[in-house]
Design an enzyme around this catalytic site. Structure first.
Site, PDB file in Angstrom:
ATOM      1  N   TRP A  29      -8.967  -1.176   1.589  1.00  0.00           N
ATOM      2  CA  TRP A  29      -7.068  -0.262   2.199  1.00  0.00           C
ATOM      3  C   TRP A  29      -7.204   0.747   0.968  1.00  0.00           C
ATOM      4  O   TRP A  29      -7.568   0.846  -0.299  1.00  0.00           O
ATOM      5  CB  TRP A  29      -6.473  -1.637   2.016  1.00  0.00           C
ATOM      6  CG  TRP A  29      -5.176  -1.319   2.349  1.00  0.00           C
ATOM      7  CD1 TRP A  29      -4.147  -1.563   1.927  1.00  0.00           C
ATOM      8  CD2 TRP A  29      -4.877  -1.205   3.770  1.00  0.00           C
ATOM      9  NE1 TRP A  29      -2.975  -0.346   2.352  1.00  0.00           N
ATOM     10  CE2 TRP A  29      -3.370  -0.995   3.683  1.00  0.00           C
ATOM     11  CE3 TRP A  29      -5.434  -1.086   5.239  1.00  0.00           C
ATOM     12  CZ2 TRP A  29      -2.447  -0.414   5.145  1.00  0.00           C
ATOM     13  CZ3 TRP A  29      -4.297  -1.019   6.054  1.00  0.00           C
ATOM     14  CH2 TRP A  29      -2.903  -1.078   6.077  1.00  0.00           C
ATOM     15  N   PHE A  64      -5.953  -8.203  -1.138  1.00  0.00           N
ATOM     16  CA  PHE A  64      -5.818  -9.572  -1.529  1.00  0.00           C
ATOM     17  C   PHE A  64      -7.868  -9.999  -1.171  1.00  0.00           C
ATOM     18  O   PHE A  64      -6.960 -11.313  -2.024  1.00  0.00           O
ATOM     19  CB  PHE A  64      -4.747 -10.212   0.272  1.00  0.00           C
ATOM     20  CG  PHE A  64      -3.961 -11.531   0.431  1.00  0.00           C
ATOM     21  CD1 PHE A  64      -3.429 -10.998  -1.273  1.00  0.00           C
ATOM     22  CD2 PHE A  64      -4.794 -12.650   0.391  1.00  0.00           C
ATOM     23  CE1 PHE A  64      -2.608 -12.623  -1.177  1.00  0.00           C
ATOM     24  CE2 PHE A  64      -4.370 -13.561   0.651  1.00  0.00           C
ATOM     25  CZ  PHE A  64      -2.965 -13.995  -0.707  1.00  0.00           C
ATOM     26  N   GLU A  65      -7.971  -9.540  -0.319  1.00  0.00           N
ATOM     27  CA  GLU A  65      -9.534 -10.364  -0.507  1.00  0.00           C
ATOM     28  C   GLU A  65     -10.552 -10.324  -1.255  1.00  0.00           C
ATOM     29  O   GLU A  65     -11.319 -11.017  -1.640  1.00  0.00           O
ATOM     30  CB  GLU A  65      -9.780 -10.075   0.865  1.00  0.00           C
ATOM     31  CG  GLU A  65      -9.558 -10.541   2.451  1.00  0.00           C
ATOM     32  CD  GLU A  65      -8.529  -9.177   2.418  1.00  0.00           C
ATOM     33  OE1 GLU A  65      -7.358 -10.103   3.107  1.00  0.00           O
ATOM     34  OE2 GLU A  65      -7.746  -8.694   2.124  1.00  0.00           O
ATOM     35  N   VAL A  88      -2.737  -1.008  -4.785  1.00  0.00           N
ATOM     36  CA  VAL A  88      -1.230  -2.007  -4.273  1.00  0.00           C
ATOM     37  C   VAL A  88      -0.026  -0.156  -3.630  1.00  0.00           C
ATOM     38  O   VAL A  88      -0.111  -0.466  -5.270  1.00  0.00           O
ATOM     39  CB  VAL A  88      -1.239  -3.476  -3.956  1.00  0.00           C
ATOM     40  CG1 VAL A  88       0.045  -3.487  -3.217  1.00  0.00           C
ATOM     41  CG2 VAL A  88      -2.140  -4.650  -3.713  1.00  0.00           C
ATOM     42  N   THR A  93       9.408  -4.188   1.672  1.00  0.00           N
ATOM     43  CA  THR A  93       9.240  -5.216   1.932  1.00  0.00           C
ATOM     44  C   THR A  93       8.831  -5.519   0.373  1.00  0.00           C
ATOM     45  O   THR A  93       7.943  -5.307  -0.213  1.00  0.00           O
ATOM     46  CB  THR A  93       9.099  -5.308   3.059  1.00  0.00           C
ATOM     47  OG1 THR A  93       6.730  -5.589   2.957  1.00  0.00           O
ATOM     48  CG2 THR A  93       8.984  -4.665   4.551  1.00  0.00           C
ATOM     49  N   HIS A  95       6.522  -7.423   0.672  1.00  0.00           N
ATOM     50  CA  HIS A  95       4.493  -7.470   1.151  1.00  0.00           C
ATOM     51  C   HIS A  95       3.713  -7.917  -0.125  1.00  0.00           C
ATOM     52  O   HIS A  95       3.226  -7.650  -0.789  1.00  0.00           O
ATOM     53  CB  HIS A  95       3.965  -6.901   2.186  1.00  0.00           C
ATOM     54  CG  HIS A  95       2.861  -7.476   2.404  1.00  0.00           C
ATOM     55  ND1 HIS A  95       1.939  -7.878   3.134  1.00  0.00           N
ATOM     56  CD2 HIS A  95       1.725  -6.177   2.136  1.00  0.00           C
ATOM     57  CE1 HIS A  95       1.252  -8.313   2.933  1.00  0.00           C
ATOM     58  NE2 HIS A  95       0.422  -6.841   2.949  1.00  0.00           N
ATOM     59  N   PHE A 120     -10.118  -6.575 -13.470  1.00  0.00           N
ATOM     60  CA  PHE A 120      -8.670  -6.182 -12.733  1.00  0.00           C
ATOM     61  C   PHE A 120      -8.755  -4.649 -12.711  1.00  0.00           C
ATOM     62  O   PHE A 120      -8.147  -4.252 -13.056  1.00  0.00           O
ATOM     63  CB  PHE A 120      -7.790  -6.532 -12.800  1.00  0.00           C
ATOM     64  CG  PHE A 120      -6.342  -6.662 -12.053  1.00  0.00           C
ATOM     65  CD1 PHE A 120      -6.101  -7.748 -11.300  1.00  0.00           C
ATOM     66  CD2 PHE A 120      -5.586  -5.821 -12.778  1.00  0.00           C
ATOM     67  CE1 PHE A 120      -5.091  -7.783 -10.700  1.00  0.00           C
ATOM     68  CE2 PHE A 120      -4.612  -5.557 -11.718  1.00  0.00           C
ATOM     69  CZ  PHE A 120      -4.396  -7.351 -11.106  1.00  0.00           C
ATOM     70  N   ARG A 134      -4.044   7.891 -11.241  1.00  0.00           N
ATOM     71  CA  ARG A 134      -5.082   6.569 -12.240  1.00  0.00           C
ATOM     72  C   ARG A 134      -6.396   6.597 -11.439  1.00  0.00           C
ATOM     73  O   ARG A 134      -7.139   5.408 -12.296  1.00  0.00           O
ATOM     74  CB  ARG A 134      -4.209   5.352 -11.737  1.00  0.00           C
ATOM     75  CG  ARG A 134      -2.919   5.894 -12.576  1.00  0.00           C
ATOM     76  CD  ARG A 134      -1.769   4.970 -12.710  1.00  0.00           C
ATOM     77  NE  ARG A 134      -0.576   5.397 -13.258  1.00  0.00           N
ATOM     78  CZ  ARG A 134       0.321   5.785 -13.232  1.00  0.00           C
ATOM     79  NH1 ARG A 134       0.151   6.910 -12.277  1.00  0.00           N
ATOM     80  NH2 ARG A 134       1.487   5.963 -13.959  1.00  0.00           N
TER      81      ARG A 134
END
Length: 173
Positions: A29, A64-65, A88, A93, A95, A120, A134
């Protein structure tokens, strides 16, 4: 984080990564961002002496995966550390909040449960422009920072393991 911080400046030389093995799990994504992060991570690993044969890259559908993808590296390979790379971007929303919280908790839990460094390298930004800044833009590259982090953590773990008193020798004193 400082507004002008360059994520590609580490504050000193990195330990040699010549004998280290790394897994990199990358979110599909926001590929303009995640491919930039991957480029930075690969560059830093190579500059620290890690040969390409000691770097394995796998993709997951979204951020998320990432924790499960990183766990697959821990469970099914002999890597010393994993770099999780994703992005992300805030939407309209909640989410964003749920994904960020899940990824953060998942990576933290994985690192502690498997006793393995997991970096991370997930950007959580308000806009695509901030993310690109970034991921190789004007603020450097979070992929560089994530790779530098795991190199340092693997070196620390190795040094502590080497210094540890073997369990069978603790009763001698």
């Amino acid at each position: 984080m400082e507004k002008k911080k360059n994520l590609s400046v580490f504050g000193g030389p990195l330990p040699s990564a010549e004998n280290m093995k790394f897994g990199i799990v990358v979110s599909e994504w926001n590929p303009r961002v995640t491919e930039g992060l991957l480029g930075g991570a690969l560059r830093t690993l190579r500059e620290a002496g890690c040969p390409d044969r000691n770097i394995m890259v796998k993709y997951v559908p979204g951020s998320f995966e990432l924790p499960l993808g990183a766990q697959f590296f821990a469970e099914y390979t002999d890597v010393d550390a994993v770099i999780a790379l994703g992005c992300v971007i805030q939407g309209e929303t909640k989410h964003f909040d749920y994904v960020c919280q899940g990824v953060t908790q998942g990576i933290t839990q994985l690192s502690l449960n498997w006793n393995m460094p997991v970096a991370f390298g997930v950007l959580t930004t308000d806009t695509m422009e901030q993310a690109l800044d970034r991921a190789g833009g004007k603020h450097g590259n979070k992929g560089d920072e994530a790779a530098a982090t795991v190199i340092r953590m693997v070196a620390m773990q190795v040094s502590m393991e080497e210094a540890a008193v073997p369990a069978d020798r603790k009763d001698i004193n």
